[in-house]
Design a protein around this motif. Sequence first.
Motif, PDB file in Angstrom:
ATOM      1  N   VAL A  61      37.706 -29.103 -35.088  1.00 27.21           N
ATOM      2  CA  VAL A  61      36.631 -28.149 -34.887  1.00 27.21           C
ATOM      3  C   VAL A  61      35.641 -28.799 -33.945  1.00 27.21           C
ATOM      4  CG1 VAL A  61      34.774 -26.866 -35.988  1.00 27.21           C
ATOM      5  CG2 VAL A  61      36.901 -27.205 -37.209  1.00 27.21           C
ATOM      6  N   VAL A  62      35.268 -28.093 -32.901  1.00 28.55           N
ATOM      7  CA  VAL A  62      34.297 -28.583 -31.928  1.00 28.55           C
ATOM      8  C   VAL A  62      33.210 -27.525 -31.769  1.00 28.55           C
ATOM      9  CG1 VAL A  62      33.932 -29.299 -29.551  1.00 28.55           C
ATOM     10  CG2 VAL A  62      36.066 -29.889 -30.702  1.00 28.55           C
ATOM     11  N   HIS A  63      31.952 -27.940 -31.953  1.00 30.24           N
ATOM     12  CA  HIS A  63      30.804 -27.063 -31.763  1.00 30.24           C
ATOM     13  C   HIS A  63      29.836 -27.743 -30.787  1.00 30.24           C
ATOM     14  CE1 HIS A  63      31.701 -24.277 -35.035  1.00 30.24           C
ATOM     15  NE2 HIS A  63      31.909 -25.320 -35.840  1.00 30.24           N
ATOM     16  N   PRO A  64      29.488 -27.100 -29.684  1.00 30.70           N
ATOM     17  CA  PRO A  64      28.465 -27.669 -28.798  1.00 30.70           C
ATOM     18  C   PRO A  64      27.096 -27.603 -29.490  1.00 30.70           C
ATOM     19  CG  PRO A  64      29.141 -25.502 -28.031  1.00 30.70           C
ATOM     20  CD  PRO A  64      30.010 -25.834 -29.190  1.00 30.70           C
ATOM     21  N   ILE A  65      26.263 -28.619 -29.230  1.00 37.35           N
ATOM     22  CA  ILE A  65      24.906 -28.661 -29.797  1.00 37.35           C
ATOM     23  C   ILE A  65      23.919 -28.695 -28.631  1.00 37.35           C
ATOM     24  CG2 ILE A  65      23.373 -29.775 -31.456  1.00 37.35           C
ATOM     25  CD1 ILE A  65      25.752 -31.224 -32.619  1.00 37.35           C
ATOM     26  N   GLY A  66      23.932 -27.670 -27.813  1.00 38.21           N
ATOM     27  CA  GLY A  66      23.028 -27.593 -26.669  1.00 38.21           C
ATOM     28  C   GLY A  66      23.150 -28.814 -25.789  1.00 38.21           C
ATOM     29  N   THR A  67      22.010 -29.371 -25.408  1.00 35.37           N
ATOM     30  CA  THR A  67      21.994 -30.570 -24.559  1.00 35.37           C
ATOM     31  C   THR A  67      22.122 -31.852 -25.367  1.00 35.37           C
ATOM     32  OG1 THR A  67      19.589 -30.646 -24.666  1.00 35.37           O
ATOM     33  CG2 THR A  67      20.551 -29.461 -22.802  1.00 35.37           C
ATOM     34  N   TYR A  68      22.247 -31.727 -26.679  1.00 35.35           N
ATOM     35  CA  TYR A  68      22.281 -32.885 -27.563  1.00 35.35           C
ATOM     36  C   TYR A  68      23.686 -33.452 -27.743  1.00 35.35           C
ATOM     37  CZ  TYR A  68      17.710 -30.989 -28.579  1.00 35.35           C
ATOM     38  OH  TYR A  68      16.446 -30.497 -28.452  1.00 35.35           O
ATOM     39  N   GLY A  69      24.686 -32.757 -27.306  1.00 32.05           N
ATOM     40  CA  GLY A  69      26.048 -33.255 -27.467  1.00 32.05           C
ATOM     41  C   GLY A  69      26.927 -32.223 -28.149  1.00 32.05           C
ATOM     42  N   ALA A  70      27.832 -32.697 -28.962  1.00 35.32           N
ATOM     43  CA  ALA A  70      28.768 -31.800 -29.635  1.00 35.32           C
ATOM     44  C   ALA A  70      29.097 -32.364 -31.004  1.00 35.32           C
ATOM     45  CB  ALA A  70      30.036 -31.647 -28.815  1.00 35.32           C
ATOM     46  N   PHE A  71      29.437 -31.438 -31.910  1.00 35.71           N
ATOM     47  CA  PHE A  71      29.913 -31.811 -33.240  1.00 35.71           C
ATOM     48  C   PHE A  71      31.431 -31.698 -33.208  1.00 35.71           C
ATOM     49  CE2 PHE A  71      31.509 -30.433 -37.374  1.00 35.71           C
ATOM     50  CZ  PHE A  71      31.008 -31.428 -38.199  1.00 35.71           C
ATOM     51  N   VAL A  72      32.112 -32.742 -33.621  1.00 39.83           N
ATOM     52  CA  VAL A  72      33.577 -32.753 -33.616  1.00 39.83           C
ATOM     53  C   VAL A  72      34.054 -33.181 -34.996  1.00 39.83           C
ATOM     54  CG1 VAL A  72      35.645 -33.754 -32.586  1.00 39.83           C
ATOM     55  CG2 VAL A  72      33.605 -33.392 -31.175  1.00 39.83           C
ATOM     56  N   ALA A  73      34.971 -32.391 -35.542  1.00 33.58           N
ATOM     57  CA  ALA A  73      35.608 -32.740 -36.815  1.00 33.58           C
ATOM     58  C   ALA A  73      37.105 -32.574 -36.630  1.00 33.58           C
ATOM     59  CB  ALA A  73      35.098 -31.847 -37.941  1.00 33.58           C
ATOM     60  N   GLY A  74      37.842 -33.475 -37.150  1.00 37.64           N
ATOM     61  CA  GLY A  74      39.293 -33.417 -36.988  1.00 37.64           C
ATOM     62  C   GLY A  74      40.007 -33.539 -38.324  1.00 37.64           C
ATOM     63  N   ALA A  75      41.257 -33.144 -38.316  1.00 45.99           N
ATOM     64  CA  ALA A  75      42.098 -33.240 -39.515  1.00 45.99           C
ATOM     65  C   ALA A  75      43.505 -33.619 -39.091  1.00 45.99           C
ATOM     66  CB  ALA A  75      42.101 -31.912 -40.255  1.00 45.99           C
ATOM     67  N   THR A  76      44.249 -34.147 -40.027  1.00 49.31           N
ATOM     68  CA  THR A  76      45.606 -34.581 -39.710  1.00 49.31           C
ATOM     69  C   THR A  76      46.605 -33.429 -39.700  1.00 49.31           C
ATOM     70  OG1 THR A  76      45.915 -35.116 -42.032  1.00 49.31           O
ATOM     71  CG2 THR A  76      45.271 -36.921 -40.539  1.00 49.31           C
ATOM     72  N   SER A  77      46.331 -32.351 -40.412  1.00 48.77           N
ATOM     73  CA  SER A  77      47.270 -31.221 -40.394  1.00 48.77           C
ATOM     74  C   SER A  77      46.676 -30.075 -39.588  1.00 48.77           C
ATOM     75  CB  SER A  77      47.592 -30.764 -41.819  1.00 48.77           C
ATOM     76  OG  SER A  77      46.444 -30.209 -42.413  1.00 48.77           O
ATOM     77  N   VAL A  78      47.535 -29.247 -39.062  1.00 48.85           N
ATOM     78  CA  VAL A  78      47.130 -28.167 -38.166  1.00 48.85           C
ATOM     79  C   VAL A  78      46.331 -27.083 -38.902  1.00 48.85           C
ATOM     80  CG1 VAL A  78      47.998 -26.853 -36.216  1.00 48.85           C
ATOM     81  CG2 VAL A  78      49.488 -28.468 -37.325  1.00 48.85           C
ATOM     82  N   ASP A  79      46.658 -26.837 -40.120  1.00 41.13           N
ATOM     83  CA  ASP A  79      46.005 -25.761 -40.856  1.00 41.13           C
ATOM     84  C   ASP A  79      44.961 -26.285 -41.849  1.00 41.13           C
ATOM     85  OD1 ASP A  79      47.800 -26.975 -42.496  1.00 41.13           O
ATOM     86  OD2 ASP A  79      48.574 -25.124 -43.377  1.00 41.13           O
ATOM     87  N   ALA A  80      44.368 -27.483 -41.557  1.00 44.16           N
ATOM     88  CA  ALA A  80      43.415 -28.104 -42.480  1.00 44.16           C
ATOM     89  C   ALA A  80      42.093 -27.346 -42.539  1.00 44.16           C
ATOM     90  CB  ALA A  80      43.176 -29.541 -42.079  1.00 44.16           C
ATOM     91  N   PHE A  81      41.681 -26.663 -41.474  1.00 43.91           N
ATOM     92  CA  PHE A  81      40.406 -25.969 -41.448  1.00 43.91           C
ATOM     93  C   PHE A  81      40.601 -24.481 -41.710  1.00 43.91           C
ATOM     94  CE2 PHE A  81      39.535 -29.667 -38.723  1.00 43.91           C
ATOM     95  CZ  PHE A  81      38.458 -30.190 -39.414  1.00 43.91           C
ATOM     96  N   ARG A  82      40.009 -24.033 -42.779  1.00 42.73           N
ATOM     97  CA  ARG A  82      40.023 -22.609 -43.074  1.00 42.73           C
ATOM     98  C   ARG A  82      38.823 -21.962 -42.375  1.00 42.73           C
ATOM     99  NH1 ARG A  82      40.194 -24.711 -48.659  1.00 42.73           N
ATOM    100  NH2 ARG A  82      38.053 -24.018 -48.626  1.00 42.73           N
ATOM    101  N   LEU A 123      31.121 -23.035 -42.180  1.00 47.10           N
ATOM    102  CA  LEU A 123      30.229 -24.051 -42.736  1.00 47.10           C
ATOM    103  C   LEU A 123      29.811 -25.052 -41.653  1.00 47.10           C
ATOM    104  CD1 LEU A 123      28.792 -25.342 -45.142  1.00 47.10           C
ATOM    105  CD2 LEU A 123      30.902 -26.619 -45.604  1.00 47.10           C
ATOM    106  N   THR A 124      30.762 -25.515 -40.834  1.00 45.99           N
ATOM    107  CA  THR A 124      30.406 -26.458 -39.760  1.00 45.99           C
ATOM    108  C   THR A 124      29.486 -25.780 -38.758  1.00 45.99           C
ATOM    109  OG1 THR A 124      32.428 -25.959 -38.521  1.00 45.99           O
ATOM    110  CG2 THR A 124      32.483 -27.877 -40.011  1.00 45.99           C
ATOM    111  N   ARG A 125      29.714 -24.501 -38.468  1.00 43.63           N
ATOM    112  CA  ARG A 125      28.847 -23.766 -37.544  1.00 43.63           C
ATOM    113  C   ARG A 125      27.415 -23.712 -38.102  1.00 43.63           C
ATOM    114  NH1 ARG A 125      31.614 -19.126 -36.981  1.00 43.63           N
ATOM    115  NH2 ARG A 125      32.798 -20.020 -35.285  1.00 43.63           N
TER     116      ARG A 125
END
Length: 173
Positions: A1-22, A28-30
């Motif tokens: 999951v990648v969310h831009p945070i304006g000029t502050y950078g980006a939020f990145v979350a990763g998982a080992t399986s393809v369907d890990a993020f519902r 919630l991350t948004r």
Amino acid sequence: VVHPIGTYGAFVAGATSVDAFRDEDVDLTRLLVGNAYSALERVDRERALRERKNQLSEKTASLERLRRINDVIRELTTVLTESTGRDEITSEVCTRLAESDPYRFGWFGSHDTASDEVVPEASAGDERGYLDAVTVSAAESTREPIGTAVRTRTVRGQNNIYQDPPFEPWQRE
């Protein structure tokens, strides 16, 4: 999951399986990124506000100094136009300056070309025997600011005599 945070950078979350993020995880991350963005924006606004406040404080202090200077100039203009002679002018100028912040005392001196000394003519304020204790020379060899001003006929300003080497012989006095 990648969310831009304006000029502050980006939020990145990763998982080992393809369907890990519902969808709920992405929502919630948004939400978390939105809150982080709002907090970062608030911090920036507060910093900008503090900077503006400091600038306003500096400008206010500068305007207050200018007002005090203008008050003294008006008083001195009156003294100069109403005085009858040099002695009255020098005495009144010293008195008015010594009575105004930030000055503690003022004095006029004349250059005695025979001795190359600057001799006090008029003074006022809290000089505590300073003029009796010091000898001001206008000789070429001196680095003393008053003597240098007399010798070179240039205006000299001194804001901190306690940290300026040319004033070392006079600091105690």
